[in-house]
Design an enzyme around this catalytic site. Structure first.
Site, mmCIF file in Angstrom:
data_model
loop_
_atom_site.group_PDB
_atom_site.id
_atom_site.type_symbol
_atom_site.label_atom_id
_atom_site.label_comp_id
_atom_site.label_asym_id
_atom_site.label_seq_id
_atom_site.Cartn_x
_atom_site.Cartn_y
_atom_site.Cartn_z
ATOM 1 N N CYS A 341 0.835 -1.202 0.000
ATOM 2 C CA CYS A 341 0.000 0.000 0.000
ATOM 3 C C CYS A 341 0.877 1.262 0.000
ATOM 4 C CB CYS A 341 -0.991 -0.035 1.159
ATOM 5 S SG CYS A 341 -2.409 1.070 0.908
ATOM 6 N N HIS A 427 -3.634 -5.412 0.968
ATOM 7 C CA HIS A 427 -3.446 -5.843 2.359
ATOM 8 C C HIS A 427 -3.947 -7.280 2.491
ATOM 9 C CE1 HIS A 427 -2.437 -1.864 3.886
ATOM 10 N NE2 HIS A 427 -3.499 -1.363 3.278
#
Length: 503
Positions: A341, A427
């Site tokens: 991310c 994630h």
């Protein structure tokens, strides 16, 4: 209407999340339909539900403890701290703006309380019991007027309140008494009793104190939970627990053999979803440690740059501490690096935040390790992607404002890979067992390690074991008969008022 309970705490990190999850697992094992609820959460660890809504990771974990699907109803208000003393306000799973603490507490609470109560009522209509978790302490009297998560919620919904105290910190009796004494009479009437958490030693040594506490307050103690290592649940914030009991906040791991894989995680500011590495820590023979100095990553077989709510700020932090140069050097040497991310974004060539969605700094050059250019947009990506990598199926979730334009490299989970450097917005990908093992094998091969992942490690099974341990804590060390009566019947009548300053 279903029954309910509010689990409050004398402090943050007293154990509210653990106790809430434990009660949920105890109840569902008894055949009770139960759901967790936290009206307002402040955390950088979040999750995406099947509805495409963002909620706190702790509530997703508690939903798993209750064996129900996580829902935005379980966490209608999520605050995500950022820079400049601002937090992003996520309402019903989607961001609605950035506010300071003063701005947040200054005028929207009546509207938010209505939303919170509507969500709670929906959960109550669908379940036998709803176990609510408070935030911080109910005795934060400076915030009582605008409270929608502790006594404000309890009073509006008629919930009995159980206060958890962490005895490992010391001063638990004073904390219990002081919490009660600072509440007004109406709030005190809902505070039914106490639960001691993290006790070490002979529990009979507490008996005189518990008896005195009951005499002073007229409230019972519903149990004493022993200290246990390695419970492995998703925390709101903090870097302590993993599924195999690894102390992850320490970077002083001792000497390890060639068959052990060493993973260093850069402890960037405003780190989000550090739970991504829990699945790695669950693997036998893997040592995970958080680092903030270049020399601490020197012997690592893999360095992970995790997510962050301040990508450009994290980049500047890496530069100031010499970690940026160390990452560039690692990549040049062909040593593995993984960016997740925000960590993926800063490994790229350029970050364009002209609209100042996140950084307040406009644009910045990244580390240039991946052929990626990132542009921040106001609409947040919230998704539950599924795909393949390294020949294995992968599930993940995405939470980001940055849009990545990948201009080369080998495709990798909607990101890319160049040599030994991987980057992805996903994630939770490492919770996919087959992919995790394939990734660790690739890291070990690149690092020249004789490491072979355990063929039967199931992250989901390990998580279930930990949730059962939480249920066992409640069943074995709490007065479950009294606890059920409290959940079923509500606050006891005729609880005495304890004036401030007494005795």
């Amino acid at each position: 209407m279903s029954h309910g309970l509010l689990v409050a705490g004398t402090t943050s990190d007293a154990g509210k999340s653990v106790v809430t999850a434990g009660i949920c697992r105890w109840l569902v094992r008894k055949g009770v339909s139960v759901a967790p609820f936290k009206a307002q959460n402040m955390s950088l660890n979040s999750f995406v539900t099947n509805e495409g809504a963002e909620i706190g990771r702790a509530q997703a974990m508690q939903a798993q403890a209750a064996r129900v699907e996580p829902s935005v109803l379980m966490n209608p208000v999520l605050l995500k701290p950022g820079g400049d003393q601002l937090s992003q306000v996520v309402l019903m799973g989607h961001p609605v703006g950035e506010l300071s603490a003063r701005g947040y507490h200054g005028g929207r609470q009546e509207q938010l309380l209505g939303t919170v109560l509507n969500c709670l009522e929906e959960l109550r209509a669908a379940h036998d019991v709803v176990i609510c978790e408070g935030a911080g302490s109910p005795a934060e009297i400076n915030l009582r007027r605008t409270d929608i998560v502790n006594m404000g919620l309890a009073r509006a919904a008629g919930l009995p309140v159980l206060v958890v105290g962490d005895i490992d910190r010391g001063g638990v009796f004073a904390s219990f008494f002081g919490t009660l004494a600072l509440l007004d009479k109406a709030d005190q009437s809902l505070l039914a009793g106490f639960l001691v958490n993290k006790f070490r030693g002979d529990v009979t040594l507490l008996d005189p104190g518990l008896a005195t506490l009951r005499g002073l307050t007229g409230r019972a103690t519903y149990g004493v939970l022993p200290f246990q290592h390695g419970l492995g649940i998703d925390e709101e914030d903090g870097l302590r627990i993993s599924l195999r009991g690894t102390v992850r906040e320490s970077s002083s791991a001792g000497p390890v053999g060639a068959d052990v894989l060493r993973i260093a995680v850069c402890a960037v500011p405003l780190m989000s979803n550090f739970t991504d590495v829990d699945a790695l820590a669950a693997e036998p023979g893997v040592v995970v440690r958080f680092v903030d100095r270049a020399e601490e990553m020197a012997d690592a077989d893999l360095v992970i740059v995790p997510g962050t709510r301040g990508t450009v700020g994290a980049l500047r932090w890496l530069e100031r501490r010499g970690l940026a140069k160390a990452l560039v050097r690692r990549a040049a040497e062909g040593r593995p690096v993984l960016g997740i991310c925000g960590g993926f974004q800063l490994l790229g060539e350029h970050i364009d935040d002209t609209d100042r969605v996140e950084s307040r700094e406009g644009s910045a050059d990244g580390l240039g390790l991946l052929p990626v250019r990132v542009r921040f947009v106001r609409e947040k990506t919230l998704a539950r992607p599924r795909g393949q990598a390294l020949g294995e199926q992968v599930d993940g979730y995405e939470i980001h404002h940055g849009v990545a334009d990948v201009q080369g490299g080998e495709p990798f989970l909607d990101g890319c890979r160049v040599g030994s450097v991987w980057g992805t917005h996903w994630h939770g990908s490492l919770e996919s067992d087959g992919f995790r093992r394939a990734f660790l094998r690739a890291v070990a091969d690149t690092a020249g390690r004789r490491f072979v992942p355990a063929p039967d490690t199931s992250f989901a099974a390990l998580r279930e074991e930990q949730l059962d341990r939480l249920g066992d804590l409640i069943e074995e060390h709490a007065d479950t008969d009294a606890l059920w009566r409290l959940i079923e019947s509500g606050p006891p009548t005729r609880l005495p008022f304890v004036p401030p300053g007494a005795p």
